[in-house]
Design a protein around this motif. Structure first.
Motif: not given
Length: 76
Positions: A6-13, A15-18
């Motif tokens: 879950q933490v990896e998924a939030v961090c990936a989102r 990064r992608e949005q930024l």
């Protein structure tokens, strides 16, 4: 571990949005990347956790930037 995923998924989102954003205008326009250091630990004081997260952040930057490095304090 679900929490880790879950933490990896939030961090990936994040990064992608930024990565989709552009700052400034015209010739002054630029994009930014995001590197993160994340640690998981229980029974640790905040100072130690922050120190370990900082180490993970520098690991992320030195391994190519724009990435997330995670660790469990017990495994460091």
């Amino acid at each position: 571990d679900t929490r880790h995923e879950q933490v990896e998924a939030v961090c990936a989102r994040l990064r992608e949005q930024l990565a989709q954003l552009s700052f400034g205008e015209g010739d002054a326009a630029f994009k930014v990347t995001l590197s993160m250091g994340v640690v998981e630990g229980t029974g640790q004081d905040a100072e130690n956790l922050l120190q370990q997260a900082d180490l993970q952040l520098y690991r992320a930057k030195s391994s190519g930037r724009d990435r997330v490095c995670m660790a469990n304090v017990a495994n460091i």
